[in-house]
Enzyme design. Sequence first.
Site, PDB file in Angstrom:
ATOM      1  N   TYR A   1     -14.504  59.477 -55.234  1.00  0.00           N
ATOM      2  CA  TYR A   1     -14.853  59.720 -56.764  1.00  0.00           C
ATOM      3  C   TYR A   1     -15.321  58.454 -57.467  1.00  0.00           C
ATOM      4  CZ  TYR A   1     -12.974  60.095 -61.524  1.00  0.00           C
ATOM      5  OH  TYR A   1     -12.980  60.237 -62.972  1.00  0.00           O
TER       6      TYR A   1
ATOM      7  N   SER B   1     -16.398  56.221 -65.364  1.00  0.00           N
ATOM      8  CA  SER B   1     -14.911  55.824 -65.106  1.00  0.00           C
ATOM      9  C   SER B   1     -14.896  54.350 -64.925  1.00  0.00           C
ATOM     10  CB  SER B   1     -14.130  56.747 -64.168  1.00  0.00           C
ATOM     11  OG  SER B   1     -12.955  56.276 -63.721  1.00  0.00           O
TER      12      SER B   1
ATOM     13  N   GLY C   1     -17.459  70.204 -70.276  1.00  0.00           N
ATOM     14  CA  GLY C   1     -16.158  69.961 -70.536  1.00  0.00           C
ATOM     15  C   GLY C   1     -15.147  70.038 -71.546  1.00  0.00           C
ATOM     16  N   ALA C   2     -15.824  70.877 -72.437  1.00  0.00           N
ATOM     17  CA  ALA C   2     -15.237  70.923 -73.849  1.00  0.00           C
ATOM     18  C   ALA C   2     -13.979  71.629 -73.806  1.00  0.00           C
ATOM     19  CB  ALA C   2     -16.281  71.529 -74.890  1.00  0.00           C
ATOM     20  N   SER C   3     -13.513  72.307 -72.736  1.00  0.00           N
ATOM     21  CA  SER C   3     -12.371  73.232 -72.944  1.00  0.00           C
ATOM     22  C   SER C   3     -10.935  72.437 -72.750  1.00  0.00           C
ATOM     23  CB  SER C   3     -12.562  74.302 -71.717  1.00  0.00           C
ATOM     24  OG  SER C   3     -13.008  73.806 -70.444  1.00  0.00           O
TER      25      SER C   3
ATOM     26  N   LYS D   1     -18.655  58.136 -59.552  1.00  0.00           N
ATOM     27  CA  LYS D   1     -18.917  57.472 -60.950  1.00  0.00           C
ATOM     28  C   LYS D   1     -19.848  56.365 -61.019  1.00  0.00           C
ATOM     29  CE  LYS D   1     -16.242  60.555 -63.188  1.00  0.00           C
ATOM     30  NZ  LYS D   1     -17.042  61.514 -63.995  1.00  0.00           N
TER      31      LYS D   1
HETATM   32  N1  LIG Z   1      -8.258  61.651 -67.475  1.00  0.00           N
HETATM   33  C1  LIG Z   1      -8.733  60.363 -67.101  1.00  0.00           C
HETATM   34  O1  LIG Z   1      -7.771  59.644 -66.829  1.00  0.00           O
HETATM   35  C2  LIG Z   1      -9.935  60.065 -66.814  1.00  0.00           C
HETATM   36  C3  LIG Z   1     -10.312  58.785 -66.548  1.00  0.00           C
HETATM   37  C4  LIG Z   1     -11.506  58.312 -66.398  1.00  0.00           C
HETATM   38  C5  LIG Z   1     -12.884  59.396 -66.196  1.00  0.00           C
HETATM   39  N2  LIG Z   1     -12.224  60.357 -66.486  1.00  0.00           N
HETATM   40  C6  LIG Z   1     -13.547  61.606 -66.695  1.00  0.00           C
HETATM   41  O2  LIG Z   1     -13.576  62.224 -67.879  1.00  0.00           O
HETATM   42  C7  LIG Z   1     -14.198  63.360 -67.705  1.00  0.00           C
HETATM   43  C8  LIG Z   1     -13.144  64.463 -68.516  1.00  0.00           C
HETATM   44  O3  LIG Z   1     -12.119  64.147 -67.842  1.00  0.00           O
HETATM   45  P1  LIG Z   1     -10.627  64.857 -68.406  1.00  0.00           P
HETATM   46  O4  LIG Z   1      -9.644  63.982 -68.241  1.00  0.00           O
HETATM   47  O5  LIG Z   1     -10.827  65.652 -69.812  1.00  0.00           O
HETATM   48  O6  LIG Z   1     -10.381  66.039 -67.533  1.00  0.00           O
HETATM   49  P2  LIG Z   1      -9.925  67.604 -67.577  1.00  0.00           P
HETATM   50  O7  LIG Z   1      -8.913  67.562 -68.908  1.00  0.00           O
HETATM   51  O8  LIG Z   1      -9.358  68.096 -66.444  1.00  0.00           O
HETATM   52  O9  LIG Z   1     -11.056  68.418 -68.209  1.00  0.00           O
HETATM   53  C9  LIG Z   1     -12.129  68.736 -67.112  1.00  0.00           C
HETATM   54  C10 LIG Z   1     -13.405  69.553 -67.764  1.00  0.00           C
HETATM   55  O10 LIG Z   1     -14.116  69.753 -66.898  1.00  0.00           O
HETATM   56  C11 LIG Z   1     -14.484  71.296 -66.633  1.00  0.00           C
HETATM   57  N3  LIG Z   1     -15.320  71.285 -65.441  1.00  0.00           N
HETATM   58  C12 LIG Z   1     -14.516  71.153 -64.280  1.00  0.00           C
HETATM   59  N4  LIG Z   1     -15.459  71.563 -63.358  1.00  0.00           N
HETATM   60  C13 LIG Z   1     -16.305  72.421 -63.900  1.00  0.00           C
HETATM   61  C14 LIG Z   1     -17.383  73.063 -63.405  1.00  0.00           C
HETATM   62  N5  LIG Z   1     -17.476  73.395 -62.379  1.00  0.00           N
HETATM   63  N6  LIG Z   1     -18.273  73.533 -64.599  1.00  0.00           N
HETATM   64  C15 LIG Z   1     -18.003  73.583 -65.635  1.00  0.00           C
HETATM   65  N7  LIG Z   1     -16.874  72.856 -66.271  1.00  0.00           N
HETATM   66  C16 LIG Z   1     -16.092  72.067 -65.304  1.00  0.00           C
HETATM   67  C17 LIG Z   1     -13.169  71.840 -67.051  1.00  0.00           C
HETATM   68  O11 LIG Z   1     -13.646  72.990 -67.528  1.00  0.00           O
HETATM   69  P3  LIG Z   1     -12.358  74.320 -67.529  1.00  0.00           P
HETATM   70  O12 LIG Z   1     -11.166  73.658 -68.096  1.00  0.00           O
HETATM   71  O13 LIG Z   1     -12.922  75.509 -68.305  1.00  0.00           O
HETATM   72  O14 LIG Z   1     -12.044  74.618 -66.163  1.00  0.00           O
HETATM   73  C18 LIG Z   1     -12.638  70.988 -68.121  1.00  0.00           C
HETATM   74  O15 LIG Z   1     -13.036  71.183 -69.470  1.00  0.00           O
HETATM   75  C19 LIG Z   1     -14.254  63.892 -66.368  1.00  0.00           C
HETATM   76  O16 LIG Z   1     -15.762  63.542 -65.965  1.00  0.00           O
HETATM   77  C20 LIG Z   1     -13.372  62.490 -65.524  1.00  0.00           C
HETATM   78  O17 LIG Z   1     -13.981  62.210 -64.239  1.00  0.00           O
HETATM   79  C21 LIG Z   1     -11.157  61.017 -67.005  1.00  0.00           C
END
Ligand SMILES: NC(=O)c1ccc[n+]([C@@H]2O[C@H](COP(=O)([O-])OP(=O)(O)OC[C@H]3O[C@@H](n4cnc5c(N)ncnc54)[C@H](OP(=O)(O)O)[C@@H]3O)[C@@H](O)[C@H]2O)c1
Length: 248
Positions: A153, A139, A16-18, A157
């Site tokens: 979801y 989460s 998820g580094a992108s 988690k």
């Molecule tokens: N943001 C929040 O409020 C929040 C709160 C609680 C927990 N989280 C958790 O934190 C984590 C990161 O979330 P974020 O907020 O950083 O979300 P984000 O900005 O949407 O990033 C999601 C990342 O996951 C990658 N990804 C998704 N599906 C994939 C797949 N099938 N194969 C490989 N990579 C995949 C995406 O890759 P591409 O961009 O290359 O497609 C992107 O790098 C998640 O597990 C999420 O559930 C987020």
Amino acid sequence: MYNPFILTDKTLLITGASSGIGRATAMEASRLGAHVIACGRDHERLSQTLHLLEGAGHIPFEGDLLEPTTIDRLVSEVPALDGIVLSAGKGLTLPFQFCGREQFDEVFNINFFAPLELLRQLFKKKKLRPGASVVMIASIAGTGRRSVGNSVYGSAKAALQSMVRYTALELAPKKIRVNAVCPGMVNTPFIHSGALTEEQLEQDRASYPLKRYGEPEDIAHGVAYLLSDASSWVTGTSLVIDGGITAK
Ligand SMILES: NC(=O)c1ccc[n+]([C@@H]2O[C@H](COP(=O)([O-])OP(=O)(O)OC[C@H]3O[C@@H](n4cnc5c(N)ncnc54)[C@H](OP(=O)(O)O)[C@@H]3O)[C@@H](O)[C@H]2O)c1
């Protein structure tokens, strides 16, 4: 200068580094001296991450973690690792009555099965060095903060956090630590999926005791602690980083 939180010369794999939390973690880890293997699906976004990293020795890895061959390829290509951060994930906001098997598969596959299969194979193929640290991004939806429409979801988690404790027990004899980080709402593309309107987000934001959502760096700092030797006696736990919302 004395700093127990440094990551100098540690080799870390970050999924998820992108984007969002994974990208911020990759950036923070590089500033602390780590070499990062940055994983993502989207070529452009992943390249942007690589440009944002400090220091040398970083490697991009492109692939969809839901493709059966991606994990095999990743595991065979990576060198021995000092840490992994499993941040790739996706949300779903949908009333329970509309959540059939398809929705469960969609959400559990990337939030639960993919990180655990990657961990399992890395461990089995001895790619995790003794002393390695594993951090799963879970989460507060899986613990203290339940909201309507988040059942699948949140359950994924919660299951992930449960596996964090089981794997922590099983990997401890090899001196490998496994922990979860549980963020509250963080300003990334994730929260702008359309599930909540900007007005609803504003209202929700105001309900946070610290009166703001998190920034990706807020989470990255907690992850960096768990990756560092400063946390070498911490395993099987969950670090909640949520601006105080679950304290309410
Ligand atoms: N943001 C929040 O409020 C929040 C709160 C609680 C927990 N989280 C958790 O934190 C984590 C990161 O979330 P974020 O907020 O950083 O979300 P984000 O900005 O949407 O990033 C999601 C990342 O996951 C990658 N990804 C998704 N599906 C994939 C797949 N099938 N194969 C490989 N990579 C995949 C995406 O890759 P591409 O961009 O290359 O497609 C992107 O790098 C998640 O597990 C999420 O559930 C987020």
